[in-house]
Enzyme design. Structure first.
Site, PDB file in Angstrom:
ATOM      1  N   ARG A   1       1.007  -1.100   0.054  1.00  0.00           N
ATOM      2  CA  ARG A   1       0.000   0.156   0.058  1.00  0.00           C
ATOM      3  C   ARG A   1       0.851   1.398   0.007  1.00  0.00           C
ATOM      4  O   ARG A   1       2.021   1.130  -0.166  1.00  0.00           O
ATOM      5  CB  ARG A   1      -1.128  -0.054   1.038  1.00  0.00           C
ATOM      6  CG  ARG A   1      -0.672  -0.779   2.545  1.00  0.00           C
ATOM      7  CD  ARG A   1       0.344  -0.109   3.212  1.00  0.00           C
ATOM      8  NE  ARG A   1       0.331   1.151   3.429  1.00  0.00           N
ATOM      9  CZ  ARG A   1       1.209   2.036   3.553  1.00  0.00           C
ATOM     10  NH1 ARG A   1       2.359   1.704   3.677  1.00  0.00           N
ATOM     11  NH2 ARG A   1       0.658   3.389   3.818  1.00  0.00           N
ATOM     12  N   GLY A   2       0.309   2.247  -0.241  1.00  0.00           N
ATOM     13  CA  GLY A   2       1.168   3.724  -0.210  1.00  0.00           C
ATOM     14  C   GLY A   2       1.119   3.865  -1.854  1.00  0.00           C
ATOM     15  O   GLY A   2       1.472   2.689  -2.515  1.00  0.00           O
TER      16      GLY A   2
ATOM     17  N   ASP B   1      -2.028  10.613  -2.063  1.00  0.00           N
ATOM     18  CA  ASP B   1      -2.194   9.817  -2.976  1.00  0.00           C
ATOM     19  C   ASP B   1      -2.503  10.372  -4.399  1.00  0.00           C
ATOM     20  O   ASP B   1      -2.342   9.809  -5.450  1.00  0.00           O
ATOM     21  CB  ASP B   1      -3.417   8.975  -2.550  1.00  0.00           C
ATOM     22  CG  ASP B   1      -2.981   7.902  -1.586  1.00  0.00           C
ATOM     23  OD1 ASP B   1      -2.886   8.406  -0.412  1.00  0.00           O
ATOM     24  OD2 ASP B   1      -2.944   6.960  -2.058  1.00  0.00           O
TER      25      ASP B   1
ATOM     26  N   ASN C   1      -5.354  12.565   0.540  1.00  0.00           N
ATOM     27  CA  ASN C   1      -4.501  11.672   1.431  1.00  0.00           C
ATOM     28  C   ASN C   1      -5.359  10.959   2.190  1.00  0.00           C
ATOM     29  O   ASN C   1      -6.518  11.244   2.414  1.00  0.00           O
ATOM     30  CB  ASN C   1      -3.454  12.528   2.307  1.00  0.00           C
ATOM     31  CG  ASN C   1      -2.353  11.281   2.803  1.00  0.00           C
ATOM     32  OD1 ASN C   1      -1.919  10.625   1.845  1.00  0.00           O
ATOM     33  ND2 ASN C   1      -1.896  11.815   4.077  1.00  0.00           N
TER      34      ASN C   1
HETATM   35  O1  MRU Z   1      -4.423   3.387   2.268  1.00  0.00           O
HETATM   36  P1  MRU Z   1      -2.944   3.425   2.109  1.00  0.00           P
HETATM   37  O2  MRU Z   1      -2.251   2.887   3.356  1.00  0.00           O
HETATM   38  O3  MRU Z   1      -2.621   2.897   0.801  1.00  0.00           O
HETATM   39  O4  MRU Z   1      -2.884   4.974   2.282  1.00  0.00           O
HETATM   40  C1  MRU Z   1      -1.552   5.547   2.367  1.00  0.00           C
HETATM   41  C2  MRU Z   1      -1.361   7.006   2.190  1.00  0.00           C
HETATM   42  O5  MRU Z   1      -2.433   7.674   2.571  1.00  0.00           O
HETATM   43  C3  MRU Z   1      -0.014   7.258   1.997  1.00  0.00           C
HETATM   44  O6  MRU Z   1      -0.061   8.886   2.778  1.00  0.00           O
HETATM   45  C4  MRU Z   1      -0.058   7.946   0.528  1.00  0.00           C
HETATM   46  O7  MRU Z   1      -0.092   6.947  -0.260  1.00  0.00           O
HETATM   47  C5  MRU Z   1       1.360   8.616   0.471  1.00  0.00           C
HETATM   48  S1  MRU Z   1       2.686   7.142   0.211  1.00  0.00           S
HETATM   49  C6  MRU Z   1       4.062   7.968   0.123  1.00  0.00           C
END
Ligand code: MRU
Length: 356
Positions: A51-52, A240, A250
């Site tokens: 994820r991320g 995101d 985000n």
């Molecule tokens: O749901 P996730 O864990 O994928 O969400 C991740 C985030 O919101 C992060 O802040 C974003 O992807 C930036 S990662 C460098």
């Protein structure tokens, strides 16, 4: 970065297999998982084993490589690309990475397609590492400025995990922190727990511990009082999807932190590689906001007394729950965007000056 002293990236390719660190098992178990098919890549993204935004982009790029290994037929590759793009809707990096792969392999004959696709997926990862490192160097200057005035530990609040586990290495929001630590600047991180998936507690705090950076996990609603008490010097979060006008999408809860920071005159920065910029959407209401299964709210996972991971229900069985995964912070609450090319104002003018 390191886990138990050993350097890792979050994803790599070995003997026609994609290797990932299964993030659903962290911090309790460190498991490297093999992805052998495009379907397995899609499932890993959906289940948030990876994820991320940057990491799911890289996983999608390697997902295309696995699709090619399975079947070079163009209609299969097209369907695979569509399924990868729709595996999670909010982070723009997925589409960005898949589009880049498609462009690279279009018109390439089947003898060469695999080699070219592997090279491009690796390039996407290498580029992300370089970009994240530069984000760190650019953000370091902001931390240094605060330290030079304060001459004491710089307290940084972050939300969710925009650390190296969300990218390939370094992270976005954490990269300036890692660089400051390496330079000997004392830093302490307030890690928002980040309900419901607890990425702040399970991933941010975990990776900072492994790098020896002081941090404290706080419940998501604690940031406001810490800001009022002067215990937060700055906030840095990831994103995101960042719109050309500087609005930032985000992890849900980011917006409320930005409001509290604004009210308390605390700088609120967003760190991002340019792969996270959406140049097309004009109005944040058009960003697809992922709504995940409400089970993620009503159930919680942890270690039982035997040390096994166990999931338990915490909400009344009859209650309804709603699980929106992201929110939007309007540009006016963002002090600046920390990118691989420098720090800019969160505005069309600021972004265009850096990315012509
Ligand atoms: O749901 P996730 O864990 O994928 O969400 C991740 C985030 O919101 C992060 O802040 C974003 O992807 C930036 S990662 C460098």
């Amino acid at each position: 970065m390191r886990i138990e002293g050993k350097e890792y990236h979050t994803i790599w390719f070995e003997n026609n297999v994609v290797k990932i660190i299964d993030q659903t098992k962290l911090p309790h178990q460190f498991i490297i998982k093999d992805l052998k098919t495009v379907k397995e890549s899609i499932n890993a993204i959906k289940a948030m084993e990876v994820r991320g935004a940057p990491l799911i982009g890289a996983t999608a790029a390697y997902g295309m490589v696995l699709a090619i290994i399975e079947n070079k037929d163009r209609s299969f590759l097209k369907k695979s690309s569509e399924d990868l793009i729709s595996s999670r809707p909010t982070a723009i990096n997925l589409k960005w990475a898949v589009d880049r792969m498609i462009k690279k392999i279009s018109g390439v004959n089947s003898d060469q397609i695999l080699e070219i696709a592997v090279r491009e997926a690796k390039e996407i990862c290498e580029e992300d590492i370089k970009f994240c490192e530069n984000i760190g160097l650019n953000g370091l200057k902001i931390i240094e400025e605060i330290y030079n005035k304060k001459k004491n530990t710089v307290n940084i609040l972050t939300h969710c995990n925009a650390g190296w586990l969300a990218t390939i290495n370094w992270g976005t929001a954490t990269s300036p922190i890692y660089h400051a630590h390496k330079k000997g600047i004392p830093v302490h991180v307030w890690a928002d727990e980040t309900r419901p998936r607890n990425q702040g507690a399970n991933l941010t705090s975990y990776e900072l511990n492994e790098e020896g950076i002081k941090n404290t996990i706080i419940a998501d609603n604690t940031g406001g009082i810490l800001m009022q008490r002067g215990e937060v010097d700055m906030c840095i979060v990831g994103t995101d999807r960042t719109l050309a006008n500087g609005d930032v999408c985000n992890k849900v809860g980011t917006y409320l932190k930005a409001l509290a920071a604004y009210d308390n005159k605390i700088p609120f920065y967003v760190a991002l590689p340019s792969s996270t910029i959406d140049w097309n959407i004009k109005d944040h209401k058009d960003i697809p906001i992922e709504e995940r299964n409400s089970d993620e709210l009503s159930h919680i996972e942890g270690l039982d007394e035997k040390g096994d991971i166990k999931k338990i229900q915490i909400y009344p069985k009859k209650s309804k729950a709603m699980n929106l995964a992201f929110d939007v912070t309007p540009a006016k609450y963002v002090s600046g965007l920390i990118t691989e090319k420098g720090v800019c104002e969160a505005s069309e003018k600021g972004l265009k000056e850096l990315f012509k």
